[in-house]
Design a protein around this motif. Structure first.
Motif, PDB file in Angstrom:
ATOM      1  N   ALA A 133     -10.437  25.180 -29.344  1.00 44.47           N
ATOM      2  CA  ALA A 133     -10.656  23.815 -28.841  1.00 44.47           C
ATOM      3  C   ALA A 133     -11.353  22.948 -29.893  1.00 44.47           C
ATOM      4  O   ALA A 133     -10.999  21.776 -30.066  1.00 44.47           O
ATOM      5  CB  ALA A 133     -11.479  23.853 -27.552  1.00 44.47           C
ATOM      6  N   ILE A 134     -12.308  23.511 -30.611  1.00 45.66           N
ATOM      7  CA  ILE A 134     -13.010  22.763 -31.664  1.00 45.66           C
ATOM      8  C   ILE A 134     -12.030  22.385 -32.769  1.00 45.66           C
ATOM      9  O   ILE A 134     -12.002  21.236 -33.223  1.00 45.66           O
ATOM     10  CB  ILE A 134     -14.192  23.577 -32.228  1.00 45.66           C
ATOM     11  CG1 ILE A 134     -15.289  23.713 -31.170  1.00 45.66           C
ATOM     12  CG2 ILE A 134     -14.736  22.931 -33.496  1.00 45.66           C
ATOM     13  CD1 ILE A 134     -16.347  24.760 -31.496  1.00 45.66           C
TER      14      ILE A 134
ATOM     15  N   ASP B 198      -7.513  16.233 -33.993  1.00 48.06           N
ATOM     16  CA  ASP B 198      -7.253  15.007 -33.232  1.00 48.06           C
ATOM     17  C   ASP B 198      -8.109  13.840 -33.741  1.00 48.06           C
ATOM     18  O   ASP B 198      -7.603  12.729 -33.913  1.00 48.06           O
ATOM     19  CB  ASP B 198      -7.517  15.216 -31.738  1.00 48.06           C
ATOM     20  CG  ASP B 198      -6.500  16.134 -31.075  1.00 48.06           C
ATOM     21  OD1 ASP B 198      -5.453  16.444 -31.697  1.00 48.06           O
ATOM     22  OD2 ASP B 198      -6.768  16.572 -29.924  1.00 48.06           O
ATOM     23  N   GLU B 199      -9.399  14.091 -33.973  1.00 44.67           N
ATOM     24  CA  GLU B 199     -10.308  13.020 -34.411  1.00 44.67           C
ATOM     25  C   GLU B 199      -9.949  12.534 -35.816  1.00 44.67           C
ATOM     26  O   GLU B 199      -9.987  11.335 -36.089  1.00 44.67           O
ATOM     27  CB  GLU B 199     -11.769  13.480 -34.359  1.00 44.67           C
ATOM     28  CG  GLU B 199     -12.290  13.733 -32.954  1.00 44.67           C
ATOM     29  CD  GLU B 199     -12.217  12.528 -32.040  1.00 44.67           C
ATOM     30  OE1 GLU B 199     -12.307  11.368 -32.510  1.00 44.67           O
ATOM     31  OE2 GLU B 199     -12.073  12.727 -30.818  1.00 44.67           O
TER      32      GLU B 199
ATOM     33  N   LYS C 286      -6.814  10.413 -35.488  1.00 50.47           N
ATOM     34  CA  LYS C 286      -7.126   9.087 -34.927  1.00 50.47           C
ATOM     35  C   LYS C 286      -7.806   8.183 -35.949  1.00 50.47           C
ATOM     36  O   LYS C 286      -7.476   7.006 -36.049  1.00 50.47           O
ATOM     37  CB  LYS C 286      -8.048   9.228 -33.708  1.00 50.47           C
ATOM     38  CG  LYS C 286      -7.345   9.493 -32.411  1.00 50.47           C
ATOM     39  CD  LYS C 286      -8.259   9.259 -31.217  1.00 50.47           C
ATOM     40  CE  LYS C 286      -9.244  10.383 -31.060  1.00 50.47           C
ATOM     41  NZ  LYS C 286     -10.015  10.352 -29.818  1.00 50.47           N
TER      42      LYS C 286
ATOM     43  N   TYR D 121     -18.081  14.970 -35.933  1.00 47.43           N
ATOM     44  CA  TYR D 121     -17.932  14.363 -34.608  1.00 47.43           C
ATOM     45  C   TYR D 121     -16.950  15.170 -33.747  1.00 47.43           C
ATOM     46  O   TYR D 121     -17.215  15.447 -32.571  1.00 47.43           O
ATOM     47  CB  TYR D 121     -17.469  12.909 -34.741  1.00 47.43           C
ATOM     48  CG  TYR D 121     -17.204  12.244 -33.419  1.00 47.43           C
ATOM     49  CD1 TYR D 121     -18.271  11.837 -32.608  1.00 47.43           C
ATOM     50  CD2 TYR D 121     -15.903  12.035 -32.974  1.00 47.43           C
ATOM     51  CE1 TYR D 121     -18.023  11.233 -31.377  1.00 47.43           C
ATOM     52  CE2 TYR D 121     -15.661  11.435 -31.750  1.00 47.43           C
ATOM     53  CZ  TYR D 121     -16.720  11.039 -30.954  1.00 47.43           C
ATOM     54  OH  TYR D 121     -16.481  10.458 -29.734  1.00 47.43           O
ATOM     55  N   GLY D 122     -15.821  15.566 -34.322  1.00 49.81           N
ATOM     56  CA  GLY D 122     -14.841  16.379 -33.586  1.00 49.81           C
ATOM     57  C   GLY D 122     -15.431  17.697 -33.120  1.00 49.81           C
ATOM     58  O   GLY D 122     -15.137  18.168 -32.018  1.00 49.81           O
TER      59      GLY D 122
ATOM     60  N   GLU E  54     -17.847  17.020 -30.184  1.00 48.44           N
ATOM     61  CA  GLU E  54     -17.121  16.718 -28.944  1.00 48.44           C
ATOM     62  C   GLU E  54     -16.833  17.977 -28.123  1.00 48.44           C
ATOM     63  O   GLU E  54     -16.671  17.907 -26.914  1.00 48.44           O
ATOM     64  CB  GLU E  54     -15.795  16.014 -29.263  1.00 48.44           C
ATOM     65  CG  GLU E  54     -15.944  14.570 -29.665  1.00 48.44           C
ATOM     66  CD  GLU E  54     -16.431  13.711 -28.500  1.00 48.44           C
ATOM     67  OE1 GLU E  54     -15.664  13.503 -27.554  1.00 48.44           O
ATOM     68  OE2 GLU E  54     -17.592  13.256 -28.537  1.00 48.44           O
ATOM     69  N   LYS E  55     -16.750  19.114 -28.783  1.00 47.56           N
ATOM     70  CA  LYS E  55     -16.464  20.377 -28.092  1.00 47.56           C
ATOM     71  C   LYS E  55     -17.651  21.333 -28.124  1.00 47.56           C
ATOM     72  O   LYS E  55     -17.496  22.546 -28.007  1.00 47.56           O
ATOM     73  CB  LYS E  55     -15.217  21.049 -28.696  1.00 47.56           C
ATOM     74  CG  LYS E  55     -13.946  20.240 -28.501  1.00 47.56           C
ATOM     75  CD  LYS E  55     -13.637  20.030 -27.031  1.00 47.56           C
ATOM     76  CE  LYS E  55     -12.402  19.170 -26.846  1.00 47.56           C
ATOM     77  NZ  LYS E  55     -12.174  18.806 -25.465  1.00 47.56           N
TER      78      LYS E  55
ATOM     79  N   GLN F 124     -13.092  28.432 -27.275  1.00 44.83           N
ATOM     80  CA  GLN F 124     -13.866  27.303 -27.815  1.00 44.83           C
ATOM     81  C   GLN F 124     -13.556  27.096 -29.304  1.00 44.83           C
ATOM     82  O   GLN F 124     -13.467  25.957 -29.760  1.00 44.83           O
ATOM     83  CB  GLN F 124     -15.363  27.512 -27.605  1.00 44.83           C
ATOM     84  CG  GLN F 124     -16.171  26.277 -27.969  1.00 44.83           C
ATOM     85  CD  GLN F 124     -17.669  26.467 -27.844  1.00 44.83           C
ATOM     86  OE1 GLN F 124     -18.159  27.587 -27.694  1.00 44.83           O
ATOM     87  NE2 GLN F 124     -18.406  25.367 -27.909  1.00 44.83           N
TER      88      GLN F 124
ATOM     89  N   LYS G 211      -8.826  22.010 -32.610  1.00 44.45           N
ATOM     90  CA  LYS G 211      -7.907  20.985 -32.102  1.00 44.45           C
ATOM     91  C   LYS G 211      -8.602  19.630 -32.055  1.00 44.45           C
ATOM     92  O   LYS G 211      -8.026  18.602 -32.437  1.00 44.45           O
ATOM     93  CB  LYS G 211      -7.405  21.381 -30.715  1.00 44.45           C
ATOM     94  CG  LYS G 211      -6.618  20.313 -29.980  1.00 44.45           C
ATOM     95  CD  LYS G 211      -5.148  20.608 -29.964  1.00 44.45           C
ATOM     96  CE  LYS G 211      -4.336  19.636 -29.140  1.00 44.45           C
ATOM     97  NZ  LYS G 211      -4.271  18.281 -29.665  1.00 44.45           N
ATOM     98  N   SER G 212      -9.850  19.597 -31.604  1.00 45.99           N
ATOM     99  CA  SER G 212     -10.613  18.353 -31.537  1.00 45.99           C
ATOM    100  C   SER G 212     -10.787  17.741 -32.928  1.00 45.99           C
ATOM    101  O   SER G 212     -10.628  16.531 -33.112  1.00 45.99           O
ATOM    102  CB  SER G 212     -11.980  18.609 -30.896  1.00 45.99           C
ATOM    103  OG  SER G 212     -12.767  17.438 -30.891  1.00 45.99           O
TER     104      SER G 212
END
Length: 124
Positions: free
Chosen positions: A58-59, A65-66, A69, A19-20, A23-24, A55, A61-62
């Motif tokens: 960013a992936i 983060d996911e 969470k 999923y993370g 998202e990117k 990118q 990091k996403s």
């Protein structure tokens, strides 16, 4: 914790990683089931690629983060963040590989672990 219970948890963790990535807008996302592969400690490898260093970062990091969470986990070990060619995030039971497209073509992890069951996912 039983191995089965642990496998269910690591499968959910791998799904959050996917999923993370989605998202990117990661490309060619695969979840490799490593549980029946000899000489591997992790339950899953989740692999994707991106067209730019920005990118890739960013992936990664996403994904962090996911996972934070959903589970409150921090990454246990991280490599490659400086160059943006290949970032490895080790969550122990799930190892994440985020490649720049050319690096993924060069390393060909899926071929290296060819006996793993592979599940592909669409980009978001």
């Amino acid at each position: 914790m039983s191995k089965k219970k642990n496998s269910e948890l690591s499968n959910k963790l791998a799904d959050i990683v996917v999923y993370g990535m989605q998202e990117k807008k990661a490309s060619e996302i695969v979840k490799m089931d490593m549980r029946d592969v000899n000489a591997t400690l992790s339950d899953y490898f989740v692999v994707c690629n991106a067209d730019s260093n920005v990118q890739v970062n960013a992936i990664a990091k996403s994904v962090e983060d996911e996972v934070s969470k959903a589970f409150g986990y921090d990454v246990w070990h991280k490599e490659g963040q400086g160059n943006g060619e290949w970032i490895l995030l080790d969550f122990v039971d799930v190892v994440v590989h985020v490649f720049k497209t050319e690096a993924r073509d060069r390393y060909r992890l899926e071929d290296l672990w060819g006996d793993a069951k592979v599940e592909s996912f669409k980009s978001a």
